[in-house]
Design a protein around this motif. Sequence first.
Motif, mmCIF file in Angstrom:
data_model
loop_
_atom_site.group_PDB
_atom_site.id
_atom_site.type_symbol
_atom_site.label_atom_id
_atom_site.label_comp_id
_atom_site.label_asym_id
_atom_site.label_seq_id
_atom_site.Cartn_x
_atom_site.Cartn_y
_atom_site.Cartn_z
ATOM 1 N N PHE A 28 0.820 -1.210 0.000
ATOM 2 C CA PHE A 28 0.000 0.000 0.000
ATOM 3 C C PHE A 28 0.857 1.264 0.000
ATOM 4 O O PHE A 28 0.415 2.315 -0.506
ATOM 5 C CB PHE A 28 -0.954 -0.010 1.190
ATOM 6 C CG PHE A 28 -2.167 -0.866 0.972
ATOM 7 C CD1 PHE A 28 -3.147 -0.482 0.072
ATOM 8 C CD2 PHE A 28 -2.316 -2.072 1.642
ATOM 9 C CE1 PHE A 28 -4.266 -1.268 -0.144
ATOM 10 C CE2 PHE A 28 -3.430 -2.863 1.429
ATOM 11 C CZ PHE A 28 -4.412 -2.469 0.532
ATOM 12 N N ALA A 29 2.058 1.184 0.565
ATOM 13 C CA ALA A 29 2.955 2.344 0.503
ATOM 14 C C ALA A 29 3.293 2.680 -0.954
ATOM 15 O O ALA A 29 3.391 3.858 -1.329
ATOM 16 C CB ALA A 29 4.229 2.076 1.301
ATOM 17 N N ARG A 30 3.444 1.642 -1.774
ATOM 18 C CA ARG A 30 3.715 1.884 -3.197
ATOM 19 C C ARG A 30 2.504 2.498 -3.902
ATOM 20 O O ARG A 30 2.648 3.113 -4.961
ATOM 21 C CB ARG A 30 4.109 0.570 -3.876
ATOM 22 C CG ARG A 30 5.448 0.013 -3.416
ATOM 23 C CD ARG A 30 5.968 -1.042 -4.374
ATOM 24 N NE ARG A 30 5.139 -2.232 -4.391
ATOM 25 C CZ ARG A 30 5.317 -3.288 -3.606
ATOM 26 N NH1 ARG A 30 6.302 -3.284 -2.708
ATOM 27 N NH2 ARG A 30 4.530 -4.346 -3.687
ATOM 28 N N LEU A 31 1.329 2.341 -3.287
ATOM 29 C CA LEU A 31 0.112 2.958 -3.840
ATOM 30 C C LEU A 31 -0.151 4.333 -3.241
ATOM 31 O O LEU A 31 -1.210 4.925 -3.481
ATOM 32 C CB LEU A 31 -1.090 2.049 -3.579
ATOM 33 C CG LEU A 31 -1.073 0.689 -4.285
ATOM 34 C CD1 LEU A 31 -2.238 -0.181 -3.807
ATOM 35 C CD2 LEU A 31 -1.141 0.870 -5.800
ATOM 36 N N GLY A 32 0.801 4.843 -2.433
ATOM 37 C CA GLY A 32 0.697 6.205 -1.907
ATOM 38 C C GLY A 32 0.118 6.333 -0.516
ATOM 39 O O GLY A 32 -0.173 7.450 -0.070
ATOM 40 N N PHE A 33 -0.045 5.225 0.218
ATOM 41 C CA PHE A 33 -0.622 5.279 1.561
ATOM 42 C C PHE A 33 0.469 5.459 2.613
ATOM 43 O O PHE A 33 1.538 4.849 2.526
ATOM 44 C CB PHE A 33 -1.404 3.998 1.865
ATOM 45 C CG PHE A 33 -2.725 3.898 1.139
ATOM 46 C CD1 PHE A 33 -3.904 4.172 1.806
ATOM 47 C CD2 PHE A 33 -2.772 3.542 -0.200
ATOM 48 C CE1 PHE A 33 -5.128 4.079 1.150
ATOM 49 C CE2 PHE A 33 -3.986 3.441 -0.861
ATOM 50 C CZ PHE A 33 -5.162 3.716 -0.187
ATOM 51 N N GLU A 34 0.182 6.296 3.609
ATOM 52 C CA GLU A 34 1.050 6.446 4.773
ATOM 53 C C GLU A 34 0.630 5.450 5.849
ATOM 54 O O GLU A 34 -0.439 4.844 5.770
ATOM 55 C CB GLU A 34 0.968 7.873 5.328
ATOM 56 C CG GLU A 34 1.396 8.961 4.341
ATOM 57 C CD GLU A 34 1.248 10.343 4.942
ATOM 58 O OE1 GLU A 34 0.769 10.449 6.098
ATOM 59 O OE2 GLU A 34 1.582 11.318 4.253
ATOM 60 N N VAL A 35 1.468 5.309 6.882
ATOM 61 C CA VAL A 35 1.174 4.397 7.993
ATOM 62 C C VAL A 35 0.771 5.202 9.217
ATOM 63 O O VAL A 35 1.416 6.203 9.559
ATOM 64 C CB VAL A 35 2.392 3.506 8.322
ATOM 65 C CG1 VAL A 35 2.089 2.607 9.513
ATOM 66 C CG2 VAL A 35 2.782 2.671 7.117
ATOM 67 N N ALA A 36 -0.305 4.776 9.877
ATOM 68 C CA ALA A 36 -0.756 5.410 11.117
ATOM 69 C C ALA A 36 -0.897 4.338 12.193
ATOM 70 O O ALA A 36 -1.241 3.193 11.897
ATOM 71 C CB ALA A 36 -2.094 6.115 10.910
ATOM 72 N N VAL A 37 -0.607 4.713 13.431
ATOM 73 C CA VAL A 37 -0.738 3.789 14.560
ATOM 74 C C VAL A 37 -1.495 4.495 15.677
ATOM 75 O O VAL A 37 -1.605 5.725 15.711
ATOM 76 C CB VAL A 37 0.636 3.313 15.078
ATOM 77 C CG1 VAL A 37 1.351 2.490 14.030
ATOM 78 C CG2 VAL A 37 1.505 4.506 15.483
ATOM 79 N N GLY A 38 -2.029 3.689 16.612
ATOM 80 C CA GLY A 38 -2.772 4.248 17.729
ATOM 81 C C GLY A 38 -2.783 3.306 18.906
ATOM 82 O O GLY A 38 -2.222 2.203 18.853
ATOM 83 N N PRO A 39 -3.450 3.682 20.006
ATOM 84 C CA PRO A 39 -3.424 2.886 21.247
ATOM 85 C C PRO A 39 -4.210 1.587 21.118
ATOM 86 O O PRO A 39 -5.244 1.534 20.448
ATOM 87 C CB PRO A 39 -4.064 3.820 22.280
ATOM 88 C CG PRO A 39 -4.947 4.717 21.470
ATOM 89 C CD PRO A 39 -4.244 4.921 20.163
ATOM 90 N N GLU A 40 -3.711 0.537 21.773
ATOM 91 C CA GLU A 40 -4.438 -0.728 21.821
ATOM 92 C C GLU A 40 -5.470 -0.734 22.941
ATOM 93 O O GLU A 40 -6.471 -1.437 22.856
ATOM 94 C CB GLU A 40 -3.456 -1.890 21.993
ATOM 95 C CG GLU A 40 -2.523 -2.062 20.804
ATOM 96 C CD GLU A 40 -1.511 -3.176 21.003
ATOM 97 O OE1 GLU A 40 -1.768 -4.055 21.840
ATOM 98 O OE2 GLU A 40 -0.471 -3.157 20.328
ATOM 99 N N ILE A 41 -5.219 0.028 24.008
ATOM 100 C CA ILE A 41 -6.232 0.250 25.050
ATOM 101 C C ILE A 41 -7.010 1.492 24.643
ATOM 102 O O ILE A 41 -6.464 2.591 24.621
ATOM 103 C CB ILE A 41 -5.582 0.424 26.436
ATOM 104 C CG1 ILE A 41 -4.795 -0.830 26.808
ATOM 105 C CG2 ILE A 41 -6.635 0.709 27.490
ATOM 106 C CD1 ILE A 41 -4.073 -0.723 28.122
ATOM 107 N N GLU A 42 -8.268 1.307 24.293
ATOM 108 C CA GLU A 42 -9.029 2.348 23.605
ATOM 109 C C GLU A 42 -10.295 2.705 24.367
ATOM 110 O O GLU A 42 -10.764 1.958 25.242
ATOM 111 C CB GLU A 42 -9.366 1.845 22.194
ATOM 112 C CG GLU A 42 -9.999 2.849 21.271
ATOM 113 C CD GLU A 42 -9.180 4.109 21.113
ATOM 114 O OE1 GLU A 42 -9.339 5.007 21.965
ATOM 115 O OE2 GLU A 42 -8.392 4.201 20.145
#
Length: 349
Positions: free
Chosen positions: A121-135
Amino acid sequence: MRDRLETLADAARRDITVASEVSAVEALRIRYLGKKGELSGVLGGMGKLPPEERKALGEVANQVKTEIEKLLAEALRRAEEAALEAELKGPRLDVTLPGRAVTPGSRHPVSRTMEEIVRTFARLGFEVAVGPEIELDYFNFEALNLPKDHPARDMQDTFYVDEASLGHVQKADSPVLLRTHTSPVQVRYMLARKPPVRVVVPGRVYRRDSDITHTPMFHQVEGLLVDKDVSFAELKGTLDAFVKAFFGSDTRTRFRPSFFPFTEPSAEVDISCTSCGGKGCRICKMTGWLEVLGSGMVHPNVFTSSGYDPREVTGYAFGMGVERIAMLHYRIDDLRMMFENDARFLEQF
């Protein structure tokens, strides 16, 4: 007290002279010079003596201590030399022998698969996002258009967290849980940024499942694209490009209508069977197709919860289970093999 010091010094000389091992020397050091040793015991009553006697007795005590320290140092040297000599008389290390083979490690198939999905997906122009596992319940459910009576919010499916166990973490009005999907990160990302948005969200998720086809912890990669005039055709084109890049250029895709609370319209995405090429086999239950992910156009209510105006932007979202993709990619027929840490299985990767 002076006599006691001289008696102590004589006893120390006798004991230290015959000490032949390092451990014995250390034991004598503790016995005579330790905090609760014999010398400290003798000197414990000095405070009751007149000042002139304390001074004279202190000089004698220092002499005794210095002598014992020298005796211990010499005994330690003798013991270490004796130990070294005994070691040299024993079996020698043959440095000409070949070294022991070290088995190299390798990446777990789940990690390898998730990294390859993200790179595609990075080759398709998408960035990576992360977030908390305790939500928070709000981000995990409400902001994603899952009403309070939705079955996915049932305690049978979700691990809720006792807030008392969070310690210093500030208590929230919304219940706390282990996220059941990585979609909350999409909401948090939109709240923090203005469109256009193009991200993939890899990570661990948790559900109250544990059987031959499910585990209570697994991995997902979800994607989100938001901009003006985004169409369902763009979603189909993106996922078709991903499938062909990941599974091979001959792999076909099929979209089936489905329902997800956070997308409308929604679709399940199937691919032609990676084992039989679509001809029909045991893996695909003779259908020629395998389900791999869910997708759809972002629901307007999700945009409203994220601070976007649904009249100005549109977007699509998709999500897939990494273990499912890994099993298809590497042709693994039992999910439990991913988590048993059997070296015979893992070394194949």
